[in-house]
Write an enzyme that holds these catalytic residues in place. Structure first.
Site: not given
Ligand code: CO
Length: 360
Positions: A65, A212, A323
């Site tokens: 992604h 995604e 993240h």
């Molecule tokens: Co990912």
């Protein structure tokens, strides 16, 4: 020869919050064009490229992604601060005290998620966490009209984390944002480079998906566009090799090779395909890691569920600090992941594909 290190740096630095993947798509398209027979986008913006096999031969789909976790402008306050909506799974605490780039129609606007100064806090208040709805971005605007009229900030504008990727202290580690899933994109491009001169008895689709992080949306549409026989999803894995995370939570280690997911909350891998990948790794003497996660969702799940169902496995590059603005991968793991996926592709043929698709 493809320079995988500079490709990784370029991909990491590109801005691509979910739904706003254009910069990444341009890099991926340019990289893939020399290796494929056709390249197009689907109705939501996933990039679908095809290296043709014989007619009616099986279709192998590689996916990774393009989007990263980001933010989106909710509104501008009367005194010119930006309130925002999260795009993807952020910890509120990871959002604070960071630099961001607001992608406006007038250009990029730099801002910072300011954090309240501890000088005014009681001991009690210092121990508290900050809630998402209290956060804001400071762009140095005088007021709302300065932010909107001079800087061009509008509701709905995407906001990307701002940080420049770099090699960490002359190690093989690379520090940067968005390895989830720019690492997977680099693996996919590396694989297409390594098989470019091969005449394969099947078609290979290299698909760079969108959205995604907000629910595997691009993988859904592109899986229906391709209708693959076998799917290999290429992702950032979850490293469990630093203080504060346990082996129970995640088992991958940086520098110890690519991994396959044996469980995540979105998908179980096809067992024939799992064994095929393990066997292939053994044959080329490549260390392979395993990860069993309670959470996580990834694009492979959408490939697996498309049409009547597809054998799929998720192959990963171990990543620390997903993240956040600063995550870590190891260049050697990217190179090994390319070798593994290349070896899997070169070993496949239509009868093996048939075998992988069969159940007893
Ligand atoms: Co990912």
């Amino acid at each position: 020869m493809l320079d995988i290190e500079s490709l990784l740096l370029k991909l990491s630095n590109a801005r691509g919050p979910s739904g706003f993947e254009s910069e990444v798509r341009q890099i991926v398209r340019k990289a893939l064009v020399p290796y494929v027979d056709s390249i197009e986008t689907d109705g939501v913006g996933s990039l679908i490229s095809l290296k043709n096999g014989p007619s009616n031969s099986p279709k192998i789909m590689l996916s990774a992604h393009m989007d990263e976790v980001g933010l989106l402008v909710r509104y501008v306050t009367s005194d010119g601060f930006i309130k925002f909506q999260n795009l993807g799974g952020w910890l509120d605490q990871a959002v604070i005290g960071q630099r961001w780039e607001i992608m406006t129609s007038k250009g990029i606007v730099l801002g910072v998620t300011g954090i309240k100064t501890p000088h005014v806090m009681s001991a009690d208040e210092r121990g508290k966490i900050f809630k998402g709805e209290s956060l804001f971005i400071d762009v140095g605007a005088k007021d709302k009209s300065d932010a909107e009229d001079r800087l061009g900030i509008k509701p709905g504008d995407p906001i990307a984390p701002f940080v420049k990727a770099e090699k960490l202290n002359e190690s093989d580690f690379i520090l940067g944002k968005a390895w989830d899933d720019r690492a997977g994109l680099a693996v996919m491009i590396g694989v297409m480079d390594s098989i470019k001169d091969k005449d394969l008895p099947f078609s290979v689709y290299a698909v760079a998906t969108v959205q995604e992080e907000i629910g595997l949306r691009g993988a859904h549409t592109s899986s229906y566009a391709v209708h693959p026989d076998i799917g290999l999803n290429l992702e950032s894995g979850v490293a469990g090799d630093y203080p504060s995370i346990s082996q129970y939570e995640a088992q991958e280690k940086l520098g110890a090779g690519p991994a396959i997911f044996l469980h995540d909350s979105s998908m179980l891998p096809n067992l024939n395909l799992r064994d095929f990948v393990i066997e292939t790794a053994n044959e080329i003497d490549l260390p392979l890691q395993f990860n069993v996660l309670s959470g996580y969702g990834q694009d492979g799940a959408e490939m697996q569920k498309a049409f009547q169902g597809t054998p799929v496995i998720n192959i990963t590059v171990p990543t620390r600090y997903l993240h956040s603005h600063n995550s870590l991968i190891n260049l050697k793991d990217v190179e090994s992941a390319i070798k593994l996926v290349e070896a899997c592709i070169l070993k496949l043929d239509p009868s093996i594909v048939e075998g992988l698709k069969s159940f007893d």
